[in-house]
Design an enzyme around this catalytic site. Structure first.
Site, short mmCIF file in Angstrom:
data_model
loop_
_atom_site.label_atom_id
_atom_site.label_comp_id
_atom_site.label_asym_id
_atom_site.label_seq_id
_atom_site.Cartn_x
_atom_site.Cartn_y
_atom_site.Cartn_z
CE LYS A 22 -1.82 1.71 4.02
NZ LYS A 22 -1.54 3.15 4.14
NE ARG A 92 -1.03 12.06 8.30
CZ ARG A 92 -0.83 13.30 8.71
NH1 ARG A 92 -1.78 13.96 9.31
NH2 ARG A 92 0.34 13.89 8.55
CB CYS A 116 -3.75 10.80 12.18
SG CYS A 116 -2.48 9.96 13.08
NE ARG A 121 0.85 10.30 10.67
CZ ARG A 121 0.47 9.33 9.86
NH1 ARG A 121 -0.69 8.74 10.04
NH2 ARG A 121 1.24 8.94 8.88
CG ASP A 304 3.33 1.42 9.43
OD1 ASP A 304 3.07 2.28 10.28
OD2 ASP A 304 3.34 1.66 8.21
NE ARG A 396 -6.80 4.53 5.73
CZ ARG A 396 -5.92 5.32 6.36
NH1 ARG A 396 -6.09 5.61 7.63
NH2 ARG A 396 -4.89 5.82 5.72
C1 UD1 Z 1 4.54 6.78 6.37
C2 UD1 Z 1 3.59 5.62 6.28
C3 UD1 Z 1 3.13 5.20 7.67
C4 UD1 Z 1 4.34 4.93 8.57
C5 UD1 Z 1 5.31 6.11 8.55
C6 UD1 Z 1 6.60 5.83 9.30
C7 UD1 Z 1 2.54 6.00 4.15
C8 UD1 Z 1 1.32 6.33 3.39
N1 UD1 Z 1 2.45 6.00 5.48
O1 UD1 Z 1 3.80 7.87 6.94
O2 UD1 Z 1 2.35 4.01 7.54
O3 UD1 Z 1 3.90 4.72 9.89
O4 UD1 Z 1 5.66 6.44 7.20
O5 UD1 Z 1 7.25 4.73 8.78
O6 UD1 Z 1 3.56 5.68 3.57
N2 UD1 Z 1 6.95 14.38 10.78
C9 UD1 Z 1 7.03 15.72 11.12
N3 UD1 Z 1 6.83 16.65 10.13
C10 UD1 Z 1 6.57 16.30 8.84
C11 UD1 Z 1 6.49 14.93 8.51
C12 UD1 Z 1 6.70 13.98 9.50
O7 UD1 Z 1 7.25 16.07 12.27
O8 UD1 Z 1 6.41 17.18 7.99
C13 UD1 Z 1 7.15 13.36 11.84
C14 UD1 Z 1 5.89 12.53 12.11
O9 UD1 Z 1 5.01 13.17 13.00
C15 UD1 Z 1 6.49 11.26 12.68
C16 UD1 Z 1 7.77 11.10 11.88
O10 UD1 Z 1 8.09 12.40 11.37
O11 UD1 Z 1 6.78 11.41 14.02
C17 UD1 Z 1 7.70 10.12 10.72
O12 UD1 Z 1 6.65 10.48 9.85
P1 UD1 Z 1 6.72 10.15 8.29
O13 UD1 Z 1 7.91 9.31 8.00
O14 UD1 Z 1 6.55 11.42 7.54
O15 UD1 Z 1 5.41 9.28 8.09
P2 UD1 Z 1 4.38 9.34 6.90
O16 UD1 Z 1 5.10 9.55 5.62
O17 UD1 Z 1 3.26 10.26 7.25
#
Ligand code: UD1
Length: 416
Positions: A22, A92, A116, A121, A304, A396
């Site tokens: 996914k 998201r 979320c 997030r 995850d 999902r």
């Molecule tokens: C993706 C995955 C999700 C997984 C996560 C971490 C998808 C669709 N989802 O989510 O299933 O749990 O990676 O492996 O691929 N953060 C910030 N600012 C930002 C972006 C992120 O502070 O602009 C923080 C987040 O709050 C979190 C960490 O960085 O604590 C990791 O988030 P991120 O790697 O961005 O996760 P996603 O891409 O949202």
């Protein structure tokens, strides 16, 4: 709302075919916007999130068909660069359209995702990456409105190796003028899959799988025929399902290299594991052993699978600790597991688990996709009947979840 009714107590035995990932499919589907024409994307899991992505692409102006795990996307006319709140709030990952829309059209209006189920997030890294490439980013009526005449390559260091922000920046930078270097980039296999897709369309990205990605901007990209990698999180969930029920399982269509740390942890718990090309076999003969584990960015143990691991360790012999360093507050499954008899105390972002011999079935509620999967695994080993509510979260992320579990010998059915 649909629920799962689960009778616990059977061990899971048999074979499961793992679907496409996914989290690799979503950015690749969205990246087709960058290359006008007809793309064929194979091994796309049929899930609520991929169907939501189809809707999102259609709103933007693409023509999409989705049959037999193949999505055909005609991105010739994507002239509505907007991701509305209705879609972003249910998924998201819709935020991924920001980079490609800016890259192709120089403008994007994307609803701000908000929080979320497990916390705030933020998307600040995505936004500062777009600003670093020269975009002007404003907030208007709950939407991010980004505009630019022409994106220009830059050097950008992520303050955290965010998967989503790395993907977004990659998609924006491939059509930018000049060279972009992303430092402290995410190394997850899903990002490498996106790099492979973009390079096949004509992008010039090097450093795949490392913390430094270099992107030389090109003028245009072309459509391709591309296949999505196997889902390491679905694979890990089934491995843990077999371990928690002391069963024996064979996974087909997996990429064992993507599961290194997961297999290491499962061996520590007492599982016997055999690997053969694209197959993994796991056998768990005794009650799991207690361990300490940390959920980290790749190649660490994935966040995850943290909820499913806590479910497993809740029936282990002895005390375990699990820390999540990616999301400090991703523990909504803990109070639900406690309702089934697990003994877990929280200390900040660390779960301290005192293993019990037997969980007892009961009513529980899914807080999110992976927490929901963890509750199903706990219910499969608990004594008696469990009712797992709000399974739309599980839908999902897991294709044919209950069919697969039933084929393995689990007693699970869907009810309205
Ligand atoms: C993706 C995955 C999700 C997984 C996560 C971490 C998808 C669709 N989802 O989510 O299933 O749990 O990676 O492996 O691929 N953060 C910030 N600012 C930002 C972006 C992120 O502070 O602009 C923080 C987040 O709050 C979190 C960490 O960085 O604590 C990791 O988030 P991120 O790697 O961005 O996760 P996603 O891409 O949202």
């Amino acid at each position: 709302m649909e629920k799962f009714i689960i009778e616990g107590g059977n061990s899971l035995n048999g074979t499961v075919e793992i679907s496409g990932a996914k989290n690799a499919a979503l950015p690749v589907l969205i990246a087709t916007i960058l290359a006008p024409g007809v793309h064929t994307i194979r091994n796309v899991p049929n899930l609520r999130d991929t169907r939501t992505t189809k809707k999102l692409l259609e709103i933007i102006g693409a023509k999409v068909t989705f049959e037999n795990n193949i999505m055909q996307i005609d991105t010739t006319n994507c002239d509505n660069p907007v991701a509305p709140y209705d879609l972003v709030k249910t998924m998201r990952a819709s935020f991924y359209v920001l980079g490609p829309l800016l890259g192709r059209y120089g403008t994007a209006t994307v609803s701000l995702p908000g929080g979320c189920a497990w916390g705030p997030r933020p998307v600040d890294i995505h936004l500062s990456a777009m600003e670093a490439l020269g975009a002007k980013v404003d907030l208007a009526s709950g939407n991010i409105v980004a505009t630019v005449d022409k994106l220009v390559g830059t050097e950008f260091e992520m303050r955290f190796p965010s998967v989503g922000a790395t993907g977004n920046m990659l998609m924006a930078a491939v059509l930018a003028e000049g060279t972009t270097i992303i430092k402290n980039a995410a190394k997850e296999p899903e990002i490498s899959c996106l790099v492979d897709f973009l390079n096949e369309t004509g992008a010039k990205i090097s450093g795949k799988g490392t913390a430094e990605l270099t992107i030389e901007g090109v003028n245009e990209l072309h459509p391709v025929d591309f296949s999505i990698i196997p889902d390491r999180i679905e694979a890990g969930t089934f491995l843990i399902a077999a371990a928690i029920t002391q069963g024996e399982i064979t996974l087909k269509n997996v990429e064992p290299d993507h599961l290194g740390k997961v297999l290491e942890i499962l061996e520590q718990v007492g599982a016997e594991i055999q690997i053969r090309q694209n197959e993994i076999r796991l056998k768990q003969e005794n009650r799991p052993k207690s361990i300490n584990a940390v959920a980290e960015v790749y190649p660490g143990f994935p966040t995850d699978l943290q909820p499913q691991l806590i479910a497993l360790l809740s029936v282990a012999k002895g005390n375990s600790r699990v820390i999540d360093t990616v999301y400090n507050d991703r523990f909504k499954h803990v109070p639900e597991l406690v309702r089934l008899g697990a003994k877990i105390a929280m200390d900040d972002n660390m779960a301290v688990i005192s293993g019990v011999k037997q969980l007892a079935g009961g009513p529980v509620m899914c807080p999110d996709i992976r927490a929901g999967a963890a509750l199903v695994l706990a219910a499969l080993v608990a004594e008696g009947t469990s009712v797992v509510d709000r399974i739309y979260h599980i839908d999902r992320g897991y294709e044919n979840f209950e069919e697969n579990l039933t084929n393995l010998g689990g007693t699970i059915r869907r009810s309205d």
